[in-house]
Design an enzyme around this catalytic site. Structure first.
Site, PDB file in Angstrom:
ATOM      1  N   ASP A 145     -24.056  45.389  -8.191  1.00 57.24           N
ATOM      2  CA  ASP A 145     -23.184  46.324  -7.483  1.00 57.24           C
ATOM      3  C   ASP A 145     -22.775  47.447  -8.412  1.00 57.24           C
ATOM      4  O   ASP A 145     -22.739  47.290  -9.626  1.00 57.24           O
ATOM      5  CB  ASP A 145     -21.941  45.618  -6.932  1.00 57.24           C
ATOM      6  CG  ASP A 145     -21.314  46.354  -5.746  1.00 57.24           C
ATOM      7  OD1 ASP A 145     -21.923  47.333  -5.246  1.00 57.24           O
ATOM      8  OD2 ASP A 145     -20.223  45.959  -5.315  1.00 57.24           O
ATOM      9  N   GLY A 146     -22.477  48.581  -7.799  1.00 57.85           N
ATOM     10  CA  GLY A 146     -21.953  49.741  -8.508  1.00 57.85           C
ATOM     11  C   GLY A 146     -20.668  50.187  -7.851  1.00 57.85           C
ATOM     12  O   GLY A 146     -20.416  49.897  -6.680  1.00 57.85           O
ATOM     13  N   GLU A 189     -25.280  51.910  -9.125  1.00 56.05           N
ATOM     14  CA  GLU A 189     -26.078  50.895  -8.426  1.00 56.05           C
ATOM     15  C   GLU A 189     -27.423  50.692  -9.129  1.00 56.05           C
ATOM     16  O   GLU A 189     -27.866  49.560  -9.339  1.00 56.05           O
ATOM     17  CB  GLU A 189     -26.313  51.301  -6.964  1.00 56.05           C
ATOM     18  CG  GLU A 189     -25.056  51.394  -6.115  1.00 56.05           C
ATOM     19  CD  GLU A 189     -24.528  50.061  -5.615  1.00 56.05           C
ATOM     20  OE1 GLU A 189     -25.124  49.005  -5.919  1.00 56.05           O
ATOM     21  OE2 GLU A 189     -23.506  50.074  -4.903  1.00 56.05           O
ATOM     22  N   ASP A 248     -26.129  45.431  -2.299  1.00 56.74           N
ATOM     23  CA  ASP A 248     -25.531  45.979  -1.079  1.00 56.74           C
ATOM     24  C   ASP A 248     -25.823  47.476  -0.966  1.00 56.74           C
ATOM     25  O   ASP A 248     -25.244  48.171  -0.142  1.00 56.74           O
ATOM     26  CB  ASP A 248     -24.027  45.686  -1.007  1.00 56.74           C
ATOM     27  CG  ASP A 248     -23.220  46.312  -2.127  1.00 56.74           C
ATOM     28  OD1 ASP A 248     -23.762  47.130  -2.902  1.00 56.74           O
ATOM     29  OD2 ASP A 248     -22.019  45.992  -2.227  1.00 56.74           O
ATOM     30  N   HIS A 250     -18.834  43.726   0.840  1.00 60.81           N
ATOM     31  CA  HIS A 250     -17.474  43.389   1.264  1.00 60.81           C
ATOM     32  C   HIS A 250     -17.470  42.576   2.555  1.00 60.81           C
ATOM     33  O   HIS A 250     -16.646  42.784   3.440  1.00 60.81           O
ATOM     34  CB  HIS A 250     -16.628  44.666   1.408  1.00 60.81           C
ATOM     35  CG  HIS A 250     -16.715  45.554   0.214  1.00 60.81           C
ATOM     36  ND1 HIS A 250     -16.098  45.268  -0.983  1.00 60.81           N
ATOM     37  CD2 HIS A 250     -17.387  46.717   0.024  1.00 60.81           C
ATOM     38  CE1 HIS A 250     -16.379  46.215  -1.863  1.00 60.81           C
ATOM     39  NE2 HIS A 250     -17.162  47.106  -1.275  1.00 60.81           N
ATOM     40  N   ASP A 259     -19.096  43.083  -7.405  1.00 58.90           N
ATOM     41  CA  ASP A 259     -18.203  44.210  -7.133  1.00 58.90           C
ATOM     42  C   ASP A 259     -17.005  44.192  -8.082  1.00 58.90           C
ATOM     43  O   ASP A 259     -16.614  45.226  -8.632  1.00 58.90           O
ATOM     44  CB  ASP A 259     -17.741  44.168  -5.673  1.00 58.90           C
ATOM     45  CG  ASP A 259     -16.773  45.279  -5.343  1.00 58.90           C
ATOM     46  OD1 ASP A 259     -17.203  46.455  -5.324  1.00 58.90           O
ATOM     47  OD2 ASP A 259     -15.577  44.998  -5.110  1.00 58.90           O
TER      48      ASP A 259
END
Length: 163
Positions: free
Chosen positions: A21-22, A64, A86, A140, A150
Site C-alpha cells: 500500500d501507498g 504504491e 489495492d 479499507h 496501509d
C-alpha cells in the site's frame, strides 16, 4: 534438467504473499509506503516481515509503486509470489500496460512518455526472477493484511510530514 533436479528446484521455491500500500498527504505531498510479506510452507505462515518507507514530496501512485518494488527487491531467493494491492494503477499497469509501453519504447498509446517510467522499469525488472501473480483487493474493506500495509504506509509517511 532431469525430472529429479526440476522437482528439487520446485521444492525450494518459496510461496510468498505480499500486501502493498501507498499513502500520501496531499498529492503531491509527503508520502509513505508499506509492505506485509508472508512466507508459507505447506500452507502455514513460517515468516512474516514488515517494510515501510517514505518521501518528502511525492504522489500516491509513486508510493504504491515503491511498495511493490521494495517487496520484490527484499526477497533474497526466487519465489512464487502473490502480490495483493489495492491500487488498480499498479495492478493494471504491471499486468496490462507495461508490455505495450515496452513495445512502444516506454511511450503510451498516445505517444507520450510513461509517467513514473523509472519506477515501472524497476518494478518490471524486480519481478523477472520470480513467478508473480497480481491481485487487486478493495482498500479499507476489512482485509487485515491490507489494513496493516496501509498502517505501515502511514507510519512510513510520518517522518516526512511537516510539524
Amino acid at each position: 534438467l532431469s525430472l529429479s533436479c526440476l522437482f528439487q528446484l520446485l521444492v525450494f521455491i518459496m510461496k510468498v504473499d505480499i500486501y502493498t500500500d501507498g499513502a500520501c498527504s496531499g498529492n503531491p505531498g509527503p508520502g509513505g509506503w508499506g509492505v506485509v510479506l508472508q512466507a508459507f510452507n505447506n500452507g502455514e505462515i513460517i515468516k512474516e516481515r514488515h517494510l515501510k518507507g517514505g518521501e518528502t514530496n511525492t504522489t500516491n501512485n509513486r508510493m504504491e509503486l515503491k511498495a511493490a518494488i521494495a517487496a520484490l527487491e527484499a526477497l533474497g531467493r526466487t519465489s512464487n509470489i502473490t502480490i495483493i494491492t489495492d491500487s488498480n494503477y499498479v495492478k493494471k499497469g504491471i499486468t496490462d500496460w507495461v508490455p505495450g509501453w515496452k513495445h512502444n519504447g516506454w511511450r503510451t498509446s498516445n505517444k507520450k512518455p510513461v509517467k513514473n517510467v523509472e519506477l515501472w522499469q524497476r518494478l518490471d525488472a524486480a519481478q523477472q526472477r520470480h513467478s508473480v501473480t497480481w491481485k487487486w483487493v478493495k482498500g479499507h474493506a476489512g482485509n487485515p493484511e491490507n489494513e496493516r500495509a496501509d498502517e505501515l504506509a502511514r507510519q512510513g509517511m510520518e517522518p516526512f510530514k511537516p510539524n
